[in-house]
Structure formats: C-alpha cells, structure tokens
Design a protein around this motif. Structure first.
Motif, PDB file in Angstrom:
ATOM      1  N   LYS A   1      -7.724  -0.181  -4.697  1.00  0.00           N
ATOM      2  CA  LYS A   1      -6.646  -0.726  -5.535  1.00  0.00           C
ATOM      3  C   LYS A   1      -7.179  -1.791  -6.484  1.00  0.00           C
ATOM      4  O   LYS A   1      -6.789  -1.847  -7.642  1.00  0.00           O
ATOM      5  CB  LYS A   1      -5.542  -1.339  -4.653  1.00  0.00           C
ATOM      6  CG  LYS A   1      -4.800  -0.350  -3.786  1.00  0.00           C
ATOM      7  CD  LYS A   1      -3.507  -0.921  -3.240  1.00  0.00           C
ATOM      8  CE  LYS A   1      -3.708  -2.158  -2.381  1.00  0.00           C
ATOM      9  NZ  LYS A   1      -4.435  -1.877  -1.136  1.00  0.00           N
TER      10      LYS A   1
ATOM     11  N   GLU B   1      -2.900   8.326  -4.586  1.00  0.00           N
ATOM     12  CA  GLU B   1      -3.608   8.907  -3.447  1.00  0.00           C
ATOM     13  C   GLU B   1      -3.427  10.428  -3.434  1.00  0.00           C
ATOM     14  O   GLU B   1      -4.380  11.180  -3.192  1.00  0.00           O
ATOM     15  CB  GLU B   1      -3.080   8.312  -2.141  1.00  0.00           C
ATOM     16  CG  GLU B   1      -3.747   8.885  -0.897  1.00  0.00           C
ATOM     17  CD  GLU B   1      -3.049   8.428   0.376  1.00  0.00           C
ATOM     18  OE1 GLU B   1      -3.731   7.903   1.263  1.00  0.00           O
ATOM     19  OE2 GLU B   1      -1.814   8.601   0.474  1.00  0.00           O
TER      20      GLU B   1
ATOM     21  N   HIS C   1       1.028   3.847  -5.431  1.00  0.00           N
ATOM     22  CA  HIS C   1      -0.216   4.071  -4.696  1.00  0.00           C
ATOM     23  C   HIS C   1      -0.199   5.410  -3.972  1.00  0.00           C
ATOM     24  O   HIS C   1      -1.223   6.094  -3.901  1.00  0.00           O
ATOM     25  CB  HIS C   1      -0.436   2.937  -3.693  1.00  0.00           C
ATOM     26  CG  HIS C   1      -0.645   1.610  -4.334  1.00  0.00           C
ATOM     27  ND1 HIS C   1      -1.683   1.364  -5.203  1.00  0.00           N
ATOM     28  CD2 HIS C   1       0.053   0.452  -4.232  1.00  0.00           C
ATOM     29  CE1 HIS C   1      -1.606   0.110  -5.620  1.00  0.00           C
ATOM     30  NE2 HIS C   1      -0.567  -0.460  -5.056  1.00  0.00           N
TER      31      HIS C   1
ATOM     32  N   ARG D   1      -5.794   3.714  -1.032  1.00  0.00           N
ATOM     33  CA  ARG D   1      -4.596   2.883  -1.225  1.00  0.00           C
ATOM     34  C   ARG D   1      -4.457   1.863  -0.100  1.00  0.00           C
ATOM     35  O   ARG D   1      -3.770   0.853  -0.247  1.00  0.00           O
ATOM     36  CB  ARG D   1      -3.342   3.742  -1.336  1.00  0.00           C
ATOM     37  CG  ARG D   1      -2.897   4.424  -0.070  1.00  0.00           C
ATOM     38  CD  ARG D   1      -1.548   5.108  -0.248  1.00  0.00           C
ATOM     39  NE  ARG D   1      -1.190   5.864   0.933  1.00  0.00           N
ATOM     40  CZ  ARG D   1      -0.557   5.332   1.981  1.00  0.00           C
ATOM     41  NH1 ARG D   1      -0.206   4.061   1.974  1.00  0.00           N
ATOM     42  NH2 ARG D   1      -0.268   6.081   3.033  1.00  0.00           N
TER      43      ARG D   1
ATOM     44  N   TYR E   1      -9.255   7.861  -3.675  1.00  0.00           N
ATOM     45  CA  TYR E   1      -8.544   6.589  -3.914  1.00  0.00           C
ATOM     46  C   TYR E   1      -8.115   5.977  -2.591  1.00  0.00           C
ATOM     47  O   TYR E   1      -7.373   6.600  -1.824  1.00  0.00           O
ATOM     48  CB  TYR E   1      -7.316   6.834  -4.805  1.00  0.00           C
ATOM     49  CG  TYR E   1      -6.526   5.577  -5.089  1.00  0.00           C
ATOM     50  CD1 TYR E   1      -7.106   4.495  -5.739  1.00  0.00           C
ATOM     51  CD2 TYR E   1      -5.192   5.469  -4.707  1.00  0.00           C
ATOM     52  CE1 TYR E   1      -6.389   3.348  -6.004  1.00  0.00           C
ATOM     53  CE2 TYR E   1      -4.464   4.328  -4.968  1.00  0.00           C
ATOM     54  CZ  TYR E   1      -5.067   3.268  -5.620  1.00  0.00           C
ATOM     55  OH  TYR E   1      -4.349   2.124  -5.874  1.00  0.00           O
TER      56      TYR E   1
ATOM     57  N   SER F   1       0.829  -1.214   0.000  1.00  0.00           N
ATOM     58  CA  SER F   1       0.000   0.000   0.000  1.00  0.00           C
ATOM     59  C   SER F   1       0.859   1.259   0.000  1.00  0.00           C
ATOM     60  O   SER F   1       0.428   2.300  -0.479  1.00  0.00           O
ATOM     61  CB  SER F   1      -0.917   0.001   1.227  1.00  0.00           C
ATOM     62  OG  SER F   1      -1.836  -1.047   1.155  1.00  0.00           O
TER      63      SER F   1
END
Length: 688
Positions: free
Chosen positions: A426, A370, A366, A394, A392, A361
């Motif tokens: 994700k 984000e 990611h 993550r 988003y 993550s």
C-alpha cells in the motif's frame, strides 16, 4: 511450511542481491532500506533516511529519522553480505553502538559538521543534530544485523548520551524472521505493568462465561498512558489509527484545554479509548481484580486522546496525576486479529469518520486492487516465455502467507509467477501515485505521512467515483512502478551521483517530467509500458537528463538552509522546481515527445475503462444482493426507519429486495441496496 532461521537467512540474502541489482544500488543500502521498511510498516519508526558515513576514529552511521515529537532514530548496520549465518556477540554489539554514539556526540559537542563535505548527507545529518540540539528529547539507537544475536544478550538498558535519554535495540536476522513469520506481521508489545509501574491496573470484567471473548473495562491513569506512548509511540496504535494521526498531526485543542484547565472533568468529557490485546493476565488484589500484563496492546480508537495527553505533558508540563481515561479492552486471538481488529476499529471510529481517512486494508479500493493483482497476467518481457503477475499486498505479510503452506516445488512455481521484484505494498502504491499526481512533496515526507495523504485523497475519490479505479488504473499503477524503479536504477548509475538523496532526486525528477508532459498536452503511454513490461529507452534518457538538473538544483538550496533532505520536504522546494520547468524542458530534444500519446488519448482510455468498471460493479452488486435473504432486507428496513435514515425511493428499492426471487433488483438498484445495508450498520452476509 515453517522455515528455519538459517533458511530464512539464505532466502533473505537472495532477496537483497536481486533487489540491489534491480535498483543498481549497493547491497548495504538495500539491506538497510529493506529492514527499515519493515519497521516503518509496523510503526517501530516513523521513517528512514539512508546516510552511510564512517570515519577512522570509530565513528559510523548508516541511517536516521527525526520525528515530530523530538525523537531521533540513528541506525547502524552490521552487514558484510556474508555467505553463511554467523553469530552476533556482545562485543560486536557494544562496538557497533559505540560507533554510532560517537557520531552523535561528535555532531552535538565537537562540531563534526564543520569537517564534512557540505553537499553530503552526513553533513546534513550532523548539522541538523547541532541545529536541533535543544529539541532532541530522546535518542533511539538501532542496530540492523544480518547475523544471529547471541542468546547471552537479553536486555539492553537505557543510558544517557550527551545528557539525553537513549535506548538501544537490535534487529538481527532471527528477529526479522519472527516479524515476517508472525500471524499479524507485527512484533507484539509485552507490557508487564507490575514491572513497569509497580502494580497492576484495576479492571472490571465485561464478559460472561468461558465461551465469550474476554473484555474488560479499565480506568487507566493518564500518567500510565502517557508513559506508554513516550516509550512505544506509534507501535501502540493500530495501523489505521496511526494513519489517522499522520493525516492530521495536530494536538486536539479541546483535549488539551481540558487537561490544562479542567483535569478533574477529563473522565466526564472524554469518550475514552477502545483497545485490543492478544492476551491479558490478571490477579486478585485487596482492591479487586487487576490487569498485570497485556500482550500486543493496540489502541483502535482514542489515538488522539493518547497522543494529546503525552504532548500536553511534554510541552505544557501538565499535571496528569488527577486525570483518568476510560478504556474498553477486548482480547482477540491472534488468528482472528486480521479480520476482527479492523472491524472493531472501524465501528469504534464511525463517530469521527476515521474509516474514510484511514483506509483500512479491507477498504473496497484495496480489495479491488488485490483482485486485479491476482487475476491479471502481465505480458512476458521480450525474450521471456512466461507471463507473470504483480502481487499487491493490501495487508502486511500476504506475500509470505501465500507461500507458507506450499511445498518447495510449489513455492518455486509461485515465485516464478509472482517474482518478489513484482510485489508492492500500500505504501509503495501511494508513492508511485503521488509522484505523478502533483504531490511529490508528500512522498519526501516519508512512507507513513505520504500514505496518510494518499488515503485521504483516494478515500474522497472513491466516494465520488469508485468506477475510476478500474483495470486501466491498476495497469497504469504497475507502469508507474516500473518507471519509478527504473528511475532509481538510472540515478544510482550516474557519474554525478555521490550516494546521497537518491529518493529525493527520483521523486522530483518524475514529478517534473509529469509537469513538462502536461505543458505539452502529452501523456506517458502507460498501456504500452504494461504491454512490454519495460520502460521505453527514450523515457529513460529523459529521466537521466532531468535527474541531473534536479540534483544540481536541490543541492543548492536557498541561503540559510543546511539540510538537503529537510529542504526537499518543504512545499517551497517543489514550487521552485516547477518555476524552472521551462529550463528543464529546453534540455530535452523535441523529437523525444513523438513517442508520447496525447492527453486526449489517455482520457479516452480512462473513460472507456470507467464504463467497463461501472458495468462490472453493477453485475457484482447484483450477484451479492441476490445472496441476501428477505429477512435481512426486512431487518434493514426496520433499522433505517427507526433511525429516520431512509427516503421513499430507497424504501421502494428495499421492497423489491424483499420479494427476491420473485422480483430481481436491477444492477443500479443493487448498488443502492448495498449502501443501505451499510447505512443500517449491517454487514453483507454472502454465501460464497
């Protein structure tokens, strides 16, 4: 601010109503898919296929999943879109499980498939149960309920159904509430070794003093480890390790050979397991200290060892009684788990480069996605006055966490700025992207397997060109999300749609449109979709036309294939569809293509965005490097020289860094310096 279960129920109900309306689907389907997604994300089940069927003679099923290890998950719903939170009684539970058990027994013993419409999802499931009769080794019946489970129901014992071991679990509204509210957003496993195996597991403390975090060295019996994997499967594995196994899928041949041929040498040959836990209970026995209970055991390195022990036991009937595995167990407080556990996993797995494949993550990809999602305002839709953002996630639960400490008025404002319909995870991103990038079959394999393949692909692309993942990439991903969700709604509303295989139709419809556009040297104008936050009418018309053709094609698989869902997972299905591309193209009026841009235009947009991102990366790298003190650059140089991992050119760049602030590294040098710190196994400590 913690909400009650009753408040959660009402919020959850509104979420379902909005989701069902947006997708044009039944509320029941939205309910099943929403709860199933929670379970897939946390490893409770590997995947989920909707399959709603009920018959007068007490038979019902609402979903299923066959995994690769002989486990069949059958799901049943207790859902009537109730306005108020009601109680779920023992009688209700027994009746629900009886119906889904009846479906399985009628399928495996009474030829239910012969009574069903051959193109229906229930026929495919019933037929698959018959065809896999000898391979199903375990059944898991799961009840999803919008009601509150009675406190009188404590435990559901395993049983046998048609000679197969069966377990039962209930996900009621309170359990779902706990799942979403928990800090690590995963229901922790509570393993009582004395209850499960008759005794604790001998251990040696590896920590000193009360201030140090607890850690233990354990010699774990392989039989115990295999038994835990048999019962809990992927729930034992930390998410990145789960992804790693999904991406590979095969039993390690070397581990298997040692188990079968040299079991006495397994401890010597195997690297062992690294694991974490939230809490550990121990007691002193005649043989020394023993661990009696572990809460939230997560294997962060050694997932392949664990899976190989289990598979070799099951497939080869191997004797594991003389095999032991070394385990390093660290006790990590739940408040620190989100940041610490991935780091332990990353460092433990550096030998196998798991981190490149697993996509933690906190991978820069990611983090960047984000960052875009928190910064970029999506233009207001036609008629709306307010701009919004696409949120988003993550890491699991970020959307809920962002609201947890807000007042009611602040929560309303947050939801207005970040509508739940504009939150994506994700696994959602992996689905939106793989559909268009010539990998639709992966999407049909289920969320976890698809994400594993996406992670491998993006991991490689990031190493090659991180600047490709620019603001343009993020906006394109949002446009693809809008198209995907629009396609779901369109398919659901078609007169030919009978309630089954929507996911497969949507995936292949969009993939075929992508192929047709390539043929025409055209591309979707993603920036126009981002600008209007709406899919063009012409594209929606094309989706409806192609979807009908795709549906007709997949519903007529080659002779000998009875399950449509399984057929859609095969590479040959995609090959067959691509071969009919010209037929699909003939069904689209030529004027439709006037609204698309050329591939040259899209390439130019992407190239410009890459240049801008590369500049942004250099500026950010320079900012971070300037916050690192000279002592740390000295230490990095020493470490790299000890390892013999530094060139003369890199050493000269480090010499510049050691003279900050008298000398300032360039943006290009700063990017090199960050990579040198990583190579020296040193974290970039930045004072924000």
């Amino acid at each position: 601010m913690e909400i009650t279960t009753a408040e959660f129920f009402h919020n959850f109900r509104q979420e379902l109503l909005v989701g069902a309306e947006a997708k044009g689907s039944f509320q029941l389907f939205e309910f099943m898919e929403t709860v199933a997604n929670e379970l897939v994300e946390t490893g409770v089940t590997e995947g989920f296929e909707i399959c709603h069927f009920r018959a007068q003679r007490g038979i019902r099923v609402d979903g299923y999943w066959f995994d690769d290890e002989g486990v069949l998950d059958l799901f049943i719903a207790d859902f009537e879109s109730r306005n108020e939170l009601k109680s779920l009684t023992k009688t209700d539970v027994d009746a629900a499980f009886k119906r889904v058990v009846n479906f399985f027994e009628a399928s495996i013993n009474k030829g239910l498939a012969a009574e069903l419409e051959i193109t229906s999802p229930e026929y495919g499931l019933a037929r698959q149960i018959t065809d896999r009769k000898g391979a199903i080794r375990r059944l898991r019946f799961t009840l999803f309920s919008e009601r509150l489970l009675s406190e009188r129901i404590n435990e559901l014992s395993d049983s046998e159904v048609a000679g197969i071991t069966a377990s039962y679990q209930i996900w009621d509204i309170s359990r779902l509430h706990r799942q979403r509210s928990s800090r690590n957003h995963k229901e922790p496993l509570d393993l009582d070794f004395e209850q499960m195996f008759g005794s604790g597991i001998s251990c040696l403390p590896a920590h000193l003093g009360a201030e140090a975090y607890q850690s233990y060295l354990i010699v774990m019996p392989a039989e115990v480890l295999a038994s835990l994997y048999e019962k809990f499967g992927a729930r034992l594995l930390e998410q990145n390790v789960r992804t790693f196994l999904q991406a590979r899928g095969n039993v390690n041949k070397g581990i298997r050979a040692t188990i079968l041929n040299e079991p006495g040498m397994f401890f010597a040959y195997n690297n062992g397991i690294t694991a974490t836990a939230q809490e550990v209970e121990t007691k002193m026995t005649d043989a020394g200290l023993a661990i009696t209970r572990i809460i939230d055991l997560q294997i962060v390195n050694g997932g392949q060892t664990t899976a190989s022990l289990f598979h070799t036991l099951r497939r080869d009937k191997a004797d594991l009684s003389h095999i032991f595995v070394q385990m390093k167990l660290s006790v990590i407080d739940s408040q620190d788990s989100e940041s610490v556990v991935p780091r332990i996993s990353e460092y433990a797995n550096t030998q196998n480069r798991v981190n490149a494949a697993d996509f933690f993550s906190n991978h820069p990809f990611h983090v960047r996605m984000e960052g875009f999602s928190r910064r970029l305002w999506a233009p207001a839709q036609e008629g709306a006055q307010r701009e919004t953002k696409w949120f988003y996630e993550r890491a699991r639960g970020q959307y809920a966490d962002a609201q947890s400490k807000l007042s009611p008025s602040e929560q309303r404002r947050f939801k207005a700025e970040h509508p739940k319909s504009q939150m994506f995870t994700k696994t959602d991103l992996a689905k939106f992207e793989n559909v268009w990038d010539d990998h639709p079959r992966w999407v049909n394999l289920g969320a976890q397997k698809n994400f594993a393949q996406f992670a491998k692909r993006i991991g490689r692309e990031w190493e090659k060109s991180p600047e490709f993942f620019s603001e343009f990439y993020f906006k394109r991903a949002v446009a693809r999300a809008l198209i995907f969700r629009s396609a779901e709604r369109i398919v659901s509303s078609q007169h030919w749609y009978n309630g089954g295989y929507r996911a497969n139709v949507v995936v292949y419809t969009l993939a075929i449109i992508g192929e047709i556009l390539k043929e025409k040297n055209k591309s979707i104008n993603y920036m126009a979709i981002w600008g209007t936050q709406k899919v063009p009418v012409i594209l929606e018309e094309i989706i409806a036309i192609i979807a009908q053709s795709v549906h007709m094609d997949i519903m007529s698989p080659p002779q000998g294939i009875s399950n449509i869902s399984e057929w859609c997972k095969k590479e040959q299905c995609w090959i067959n569809l691509k071969e009919k591309k010209k037929l699909f193209l003939e069904s689209i009026p030529i004027r439709f293509f006037d609204d698309f841009i050329s591939t040259i235009e899209e390439t130019e947009l992407s190239r410009t965005a890459k240049k801008s991102q590369k500049m942004d990366d250099g500026i950010e790298a320079q900012r971070r490097v300037l916050n690192v003190g000279p002592d740390r650059w000295n230490l990095a140089l020493s470490k790299l020289q000890e390892k013999g991992k530094i060139t003369l050119k890199e050493k000269s760049v480090l010499n510049v860094a050691m003279q900050i602030p008298n000398k300032i590294p360039s943006e290009k040098q700063s990017i090199v310096l960050i990579s040198l710190l990583e190579r020296a196994d040193m974290k970039l400590e930045v004072e924000e």
